[in-house]
Structure formats: C-alpha cells, structure tokens
Design an enzyme around this catalytic site. Structure first.
Site, PDB file in Angstrom:
ATOM      1  CG  HIS A   1      48.426  17.016  37.224  1.00  0.00           C
ATOM      2  ND1 HIS A   1      49.073  17.838  36.328  1.00  0.00           N
ATOM      3  CD2 HIS A   1      49.328  16.717  38.184  1.00  0.00           C
ATOM      4  CE1 HIS A   1      50.330  18.022  36.749  1.00  0.00           C
ATOM      5  NE2 HIS A   1      50.506  17.361  37.862  1.00  0.00           N
TER       6      HIS A   1
ATOM      7  CD  GLU B   1      47.270  15.894  43.444  1.00  0.00           C
ATOM      8  OE1 GLU B   1      47.759  15.685  42.311  1.00  0.00           O
ATOM      9  OE2 GLU B   1      46.263  15.312  43.825  1.00  0.00           O
TER      10      GLU B   1
ATOM     11  CE  LYS C   1      54.632  12.308  38.750  1.00  0.00           C
ATOM     12  NZ  LYS C   1      53.395  12.425  38.001  1.00  0.00           N
TER      13      LYS C   1
HETATM   14  C1  LIG Z   1      53.226  13.981  38.740  1.00  0.00           C
HETATM   15  C2  LIG Z   1      52.035  14.368  39.513  1.00  0.00           C
HETATM   16  C3  LIG Z   1      52.029  15.534  40.281  1.00  0.00           C
HETATM   17  C4  LIG Z   1      53.158  16.542  40.272  1.00  0.00           C
HETATM   18  O1  LIG Z   1      53.110  17.257  39.098  1.00  0.00           O
HETATM   19  P1  LIG Z   1      54.128  18.476  38.822  1.00  0.00           P
HETATM   20  O2  LIG Z   1      53.818  18.843  37.434  1.00  0.00           O
HETATM   21  O3  LIG Z   1      55.491  17.928  39.014  1.00  0.00           O
HETATM   22  O4  LIG Z   1      53.794  19.550  39.788  1.00  0.00           O
HETATM   23  C5  LIG Z   1      50.913  15.818  41.042  1.00  0.00           C
HETATM   24  N1  LIG Z   1      49.846  14.996  41.053  1.00  0.00           N
HETATM   25  C6  LIG Z   1      49.801  13.855  40.338  1.00  0.00           C
HETATM   26  C7  LIG Z   1      48.606  12.998  40.409  1.00  0.00           C
HETATM   27  C8  LIG Z   1      50.896  13.514  39.533  1.00  0.00           C
HETATM   28  O5  LIG Z   1      50.849  12.391  38.811  1.00  0.00           O
END
Ligand SMILES: *Cc1c(COP(=O)(O)O)cnc(C)c1O
Length: 406
Positions: free
Chosen positions: A196, A272, A68
């Site tokens: 997250h 992630e 993303k």
């Molecule tokens: C956006 C997102 C990430 C990446 O998050 P960062 O803060 O950029 O490390 C990881 N997992 C999910 C499900 C996300 O939506």
C-alpha cells in the site's frame, strides 16, 4: 468559489450565488426540512461512477473496495451490483458484507496483524486470502494451511502521502524471501505479494517503483525454485481532488499500466481502492446553531464538527471544500466551529464567508472517505445521519420484475 468536479456556479432567480445547481439546492433544502441537520448525502451514482472510472483506468485489474473509509451497506450493495470485490480487515467488515450477500470468494482479508479469532471468523465466512508481513504472523496460519492462502505485504516508504501506510506495516524484500521460504517449509501457500503506497498518493511513481520491486521479487522467488507467486495486489491510495488541482485518474494510472505490463503474464493483479471510490460520493450539510463576534471575526457554530463528520480534518489531514449553500453580497473573515464545548472543535479558520443567519446551511464537499467512519458522539452530539441517494440502478431493464398472479 468554484469546486472542481461539480456543477458550475449558477445564480438562482433571486441573484444568489452558490456552488450547487438549483436541483441540488432544492434537494438539500427538502432533506433538511424532512430530516433536520446535520446529515450526509451519500450518492450511489457517484460511487458507481468512481468504480467505473478506476476500472477503465486499470483494465484487467480486479478492484477490491476497502471498506474502511466508508463501511456503509449502500456502498457495498452498489459496488456488488457493479461486479466489485471487497477488501476486509476486521470481523465487523466481514459481517457487513456477509449480511449483504457478498459471495466470500469476492473478498480478501488484508489486515497484516490478526488474532486467531479474526482468522477463524473470516474463514467461517469463506474468505480465504489473508495478508502477512512477518514470520510470527505466518506461523498463525499453520493450523489453517489447508484452507488459507497468503499475500506477503512489502513496505515502500512514502513520507509525502497523507497517510504513510508503509511505516506501520510491510516487510523488506529480504523479509519477503524469508517469509516465502519459511512458508514453503511449513506447507503454507503464498499466493503473491501486496503493498500500500499510502493514502491519497499524488505521485504515480510510488506505484511504479513498488510494482517494479515486486516484479523483481516475483522473478527472484521463481529463480530460487520457490513456489511461484501468482498475484500482485497493488493496494489502495488512489487520489481524488480536494481542491482545484484536479486529478485525472486515467492519466494518473498510465505509468501504473505500463509497469504492470512488465509483470510475468501469469500474474493476476488486484487493487484495494478505498478513498477514490467514496470520497466524492458524500456531501455534508450542517446548520448554523449560533454566532458570535470575536477579535474582528464572526464565529459560526455548526451542529457538526471535528468530533463528527469533520473528524477527518484530524485523523485524515482532510481539507474539505466548505461553503454556505448560497449567499448574496460580500464575504467576511470568519471561523467555522463545531458544536462541542472543546476548543479544538474548529472546522475552518480565516475562511471568507457571507453573512449567515442562524439556521443557514453549510455544505461540505468530498466528505465520503474517512469522515463519518471516524466520527464520535462526544458531548452527546449525535453523528450526522447518512441519507442514501440513487441506491438502485436507473436502468429499468435491471429492476426486479414483478409478475402478478392472474
Ligand atoms: C486503508 C486501506 C486501503 C484503502 O486505502 P485508500 O487510500 O483509502 O485507497 C486499502 N488497503 C488496506 C490494506 C488499507 O489499510
């Protein structure tokens, strides 16, 4: 001004000051001559370095780059060569990695809310691990229970994060037990849990708390005689330095490593990361289109702005270090504005800048995450093109061997 994590200021032969080194100045000027501003320089060496740094800070954790923040083919192929896995959320992301030859078993699909079509597109590619956070979503997997496996996403609120990703997604611990129980009745496999903690999380305790709570749920699920959970996905959110508060990722991860050590030995851990891998890897270069004196300040109008590469100022609460490529002499209170006819299109106010000429170059650092990904072409100002640097391994032993027919 000095920008942390970059080459120290040097003075060139003419006594000018800069935050770049002379090699970088030459590179930026030659790219500007060749391609024209605005552009973004994507340095794959930095992508590689960031991946290796996080890998070293989280030994044994399988890193899935979340596409993303910067869904660029060069980032994917660089990370693939490093052995990374990938975190996908949409069919567009599935197609990007598929077309670059990423093996499907190196991917997971983590959008908590999906259409049936999204699930089928991912399964057709071969990506089999998905995320749910409610029973409605769980039941979408009844037709796919023989192929798909699920992670249950929990919510741990983090109002201090740049983006609190537990407001929109994630369930409570009780909700997780309910989903695991219902999945067992439906014959759907739950592989584990995910969360997250929020993007650019500067407080490692957020991870520690979430890991400890998930540890309790993993043990609780086993105690209740439900199918054993084998995976914990600790998400993204790992922070980078946008200012002089330098983040040392190894010490940041120390308490996370300790919390992970408490998990049952059979639990595999994945993460992630998005921002951490790509934020330092892109540098923006824009040029001054024009200028005006307004209320005692000089307004410089650049050919890139809030609707372009600097969209993260709005969407990501971004504060990117910006400065002239080089300068001489005094600085004055100035405004840096974008090119569109909209008054919101201002990159920085009350910024001290040297006297600039039209055509001078302005450099933005830490512009890799959530910048070009959210840029628009409002007012027909084209997005800055991304120029890829150091895409291939420097190690000659890894270069493809060409055999000449005799
Ligand atoms: C956006 C997102 C990430 C990446 O998050 P960062 O803060 O950029 O490390 C990881 N997992 C999910 C499900 C996300 O939506």
């Amino acid at each position: 001004m000095s920008v942390s994590g970059f080459a120290p200021s040097v003075a060139d032969a003419f006594g000018a000051q800069t935050t770049s080194n002379t090699t970088e100045i030459e590179l930026i000027e030659s790219l500007a001559r060749r391609y024209g501003a605005p552009f973004l320089m994507l340095d794959c060496d930095i992508v590689r370095h960031q991946y290796q740094a996080l890998k070293a800070a989280l030994p044994g954790v399988e890193l899935h780059f979340a596409l993303k923040p910067l869904p660029h083919p060069a980032v994917v192929s660089t990370l693939l060569a490093e052995g990374a896995c990938f975190d996908l959320a949409t069919t567009g992301e599935v197609e990007l990695v598929r077309d670059l030859g990423v093996p499907a078993d190196k991917t997971i699909h983590t959008h908590p809310i999906k259409r049936d079509r999204d699930i089928r597109d991912a399964l057709e590619y071969g990506c089999k691990v998905f995320v749910v956070d409610n029973i409605n979503e769980l039941e979408k997997f009844i037709p796919y229970r023989d192929e798909a496996e699920l992670l249950v996403r929990l919510s741990f609120r983090n109002p201090n994060a740049v983006s609190d990703l537990s407001k929109k997604f994630g369930c409570s611990e009780e909700g997780a037990y309910a989903i695991v129980t219902r999945a067992a009745e439906l014959g759907i496999t739950i592989r584990g849990l995910s969360f997250h903690v929020g993007s650019q999380t500067l407080d490692a305790d957020k991870y520690v708390h979430a890991i400890n709570r998930c540890n309790a749920v993993i043990r609780g699920v086993a105690e209740r005689g439900l199918p054993v959970l084998k995976v914990l996905d600790i998400g993204g959110g790992f922070p980078v330095s946008y200012d002089d508060n330098t983040v040392d990722i190894d010490s940041f991860c120390a308490p996370i490593r300790s919390a992970l050590a408490e998990l049952p030995a059979a639990v595999a851990v994945i993460a992630e990361p998005g921002r951490f891998i790509v934020a330092p890897a892109m540098t923006s270069v824009a040029s001054v289109m024009g200028q005006a004196e307004r209320d005692g300040e000089t307004w410089y109008y650049l050919d890139d702005g809030i609707y372009g590469s600097f969209s993260g100022i709005l969407f990501d609460h971004g504060h990117y270090p910006v400065d002239a490529l080089y300068w001489q002499g005094e600085r004055f209170p100035s405004v840096l504005a974008g090119p569109t006819c909209d008054s919101i299109d201002v990159i920085a106010e009350k910024i001290m800048l040297p006297k600039l000429n039209n055509g001078d170059l302005i450099v933005g650092r830490m512009m890799g995450a959530y910048t070009s990904a959210t840029a628009t072409e409002f007012n027909f100002f084209r997005k800055a093109q991304i120029i890829v640097l150091n895409e291939f391994m420097h190690d000659a032993s890894l270069a493809p061997v060409v055999t000449l027919e005799v």
